[in-house]
Design an enzyme around this catalytic site. Structure first.
Site, PDB file in Angstrom:
ATOM      1  N   SER A 197       0.762  -1.091   0.061  1.00 49.95           N
ATOM      2  CA  SER A 197       0.178   0.024   0.057  1.00 49.95           C
ATOM      3  C   SER A 197       0.788   1.166  -0.010  1.00 49.95           C
ATOM      4  O   SER A 197       0.171   2.212  -0.143  1.00 49.95           O
ATOM      5  CB  SER A 197      -0.962  -0.067   1.259  1.00 49.95           C
ATOM      6  OG  SER A 197      -0.203   0.197   2.368  1.00 49.95           O
ATOM      7  N   LYS A 208       0.725   4.476   6.901  1.00 49.61           N
ATOM      8  CA  LYS A 208       0.115   5.318   6.060  1.00 49.61           C
ATOM      9  C   LYS A 208       0.727   6.826   6.240  1.00 49.61           C
ATOM     10  O   LYS A 208       1.409   6.877   7.351  1.00 49.61           O
ATOM     11  CB  LYS A 208      -1.349   5.330   6.197  1.00 49.61           C
ATOM     12  CG  LYS A 208      -2.103   4.150   5.820  1.00 49.61           C
ATOM     13  CD  LYS A 208      -2.259   3.731   4.338  1.00 49.61           C
ATOM     14  CE  LYS A 208      -2.895   2.578   4.138  1.00 49.61           C
ATOM     15  NZ  LYS A 208      -2.144   1.276   4.550  1.00 49.61           N
TER      16      LYS A 208
END
Lengths: 124, 420
Positions: free
Chosen positions: A45, A82
């Site tokens: 990701s 993230k």
């Protein structure tokens, strides 16, 4: 019988003489040893940020998270890596078009666990 | 003013750092061998689970999902403890590490009015940096600081820091403190106290000095004074030896690992015996090897390695076992060793050792103590005749059960957290 001696300041090691000022990555990469933990990247990701599966994250929990920081967060039972976006509302941004941004909602079991300061990548 | 910093439900809190989803849930940590409960979250305390409860009695709660149980992960707890202690040591002039989850802070030179703010900042910092919740008790003596930390822990209003700085607060706290919770009274004395009609710390300090000293001697008097704010408990480790070393040069050089294991076991056993003799326990075991440095014709190797014990120990079993583990890690074949030795350090009084088996796994502790005592007695005749099996065979049976151990998040790169 055995020789037994009380030693008060450790014993001399012949290697001590050679341990001088070599670069110590531990010192360079770990500014706050008491607050530094490591994590292993799983998945892709954050691939566009150059972070690949298997990379090692250096996580410094002493730092106050700022907008745009890469951070390890805990959300609904899982650690996730993230980018933090604080405005207009808290969001976790991936670095891969195939993943959506995660909007943090009230009631989520959410915590910013620590700010990532370095990514260690094995290239061979 | 002295401060006691106490980590709340320490082992459980360590597990929660890496499992934030367990905040607010019932969690326990089990002793070595998954024998009994040694650490409880507030939620598991509220379920009525007591310290020392045998695991089989609560296993059904784990099976039905209402309780999460962990095996002891001392590598993790030791590492997080070091982190907490290092933050404390960086903040105040002097700290005294009392156990894996407690330290006294000596606050000389810090103005009284600044102390509570500093302590509150410490509580916040340790929670943020390491993830561990701590409570701080402030008082004029160690015994009172311990009581004060109980209040800090139990009552949310203190926000982690309780300061006992007036006569009035002190008396109020003493009235609210059952005598068996007072540091230095212990389980043995508590029933006697009840017989004498002493229920609280306050009842105790009401007795005259002569009454206390005639019945309880010097130690009891010390506690009695400490409870009234008169400092009498010195730093305990100072008069004790900082390290104990047992080593020996061999008549012939030794190459064989089995043979070296035997020698190292003997050295470690002597260290353990000395620890028991002086009533202390060690937290660190170092093994070192020397090849013969006067033999230019031979390859040289001078390794040493220190291994931390999860909980400070003095049993032959623990010290020998740890020394053999260290030896295994540093031993390399192809060298001729001339000297070997074992050093035990991080020495603390054995009665201050807290944690797994010493306090709670009573049966195992007694077994260890009996075994060690028998060995001491036989071996005191001068020639070491009684040994653990490992001292003979060079093998250490590491058959400890830990069915529910969490990963070695901070001490093994293969077990760090996974981040998705």
């Amino acid at each position: 019988m055995m020789a037994q001696e009380g030693i008060h300041a450790g014993f001399p090691s012949p290697a001590t003489d050679y341990m001088t000022q070599a670069i110590d990555l531990n010192k360079e990469l770990v500014r706050h040893p008491a607050a530094t933990f490591y994590g292993r990247v799983v998945g892709d990701s954050m691939i566009d940020a150059g972070v690949d599966e298997g990379d090692i994250l250096v996580i410094d929990r002493s730092l106050d998270p700022r907008d745009g920081d890469m951070a390890v967060c805990f959300i609904n039972g899982e650690f996730t890596l993230k980018y933090l976006k604080f405005r207009p509302h808290l969001e976790l941004l991936p670095a891969n078009d195939r993943y959506p941004a995660i909007v943090v909602r009230e009631g989520d079991d959410f915590k910013i666990w620590g700010v990532v300061t370095y990514v260690i990548k094995k290239v061979r | 003013m002295i401060a006691l910093v106490d980590c709340n439900n320490f082992f459980v809190s360590c597990e929660r750092v890496f499992r934030p989803d367990l905040e607010g849930k019932a969690v326990v940590v089990l002793s070595n061998n998954d024998g009994c409960v040694v650490s409880r979250s507030n939620e598991s305390k509220a379920m009525g689970i007591r310290m020392g409860t045998p695991f089989f009695q609560i296993r059904h709660l784990v099976d039905n999902g209402s309780l999460k149980a962990y095996s002891s992960n001392y590598a993790l707890y030791g590492d997080l403890s070091d982190r907490v202690m290092s933050i404390l040591a960086d903040t105040v002039p002097r700290i005294e590490v009392y156990s894996i989850d407690e330290a006294y802070l000596h606050l000389e030179g810090i103005p009284d009015e600044k102390i509570p703010v500093m302590c509150r900042e410490l509580v916040v910092k340790i929670r943020k940096w390491v993830g561990i919740p701590v409570s701080v008790g402030l008082a004029p003596t160690k015994t009172l600081a311990k009581i004060s930390s109980h209040f800090a822990k139990r009552h949310k209003g203190y926000r982690g820091v309780c300061m006992m700085d007036t006569e009035e607060k002190m008396l109020k706290a003493l009235k609210l403190t059952p005598i068996d919770e007072v540091w230095g009274i212990g389980r043995k004395l508590a029933p006697k106290m009840k017989d004498w009609g002493i229920a609280t710390a306050y009842d105790f300090v009401q007795r005259p000095e002569e009454w206390v000293s005639s019945r309880l001697g010097v130690n009891g008097l010390r506690t009695w004074k400490e409870l009234q704010g008169i400092e009498c408990i010195e730093e305990e480790n100072e008069q004790r030896r900082k390290t104990i070393c047992t080593s020996r040069s061999f008549a012939d050089m030794i190459e064989d690992e089995q043979e070296l294991s035997l020698r190292v076991s003997d050295f470690a056993a002597v260290c353990a015996q000395k620890l028991r003799k002086e009533g202390s326990a060690a937290g660190l075991v170092t093994v070192f090897l020397y090849t013969n440095r006067f033999r230019d014709d031979l390859v040289q190797y001078f390794p040493s390695l220190s291994l931390k014990l999860g909980v400070a120990a003095n049993s032959t079993h623990d010290i020998v076992g740890t020394a053999l583990k260290a030896l295994k890690l540093i031993y390399r074949s192809g060298y001729k060793y001339k000297k070997a030795g074992v050093i035990v350090s991080d020495i603390v009084p054995s009665d201050s050792v807290q944690g797994s088996l010493f306090d709670f796994d009573e049966e195992l502790r007694q077994k260890m103590d009996r075994l060690s005592a028998v060995m001491d007695e036989v071996n005191s005749s001068g020639t070491s005749v009684l040994r653990l099996a490992s001292q003979r065979s060079g093998h250490y049976a590491d058959g400890i059960r830990s069915e529910f151990r969490s990963p070695l998040y901070t001490t093994s790169l293969d077990e760090i957290i996974e981040v998705h």
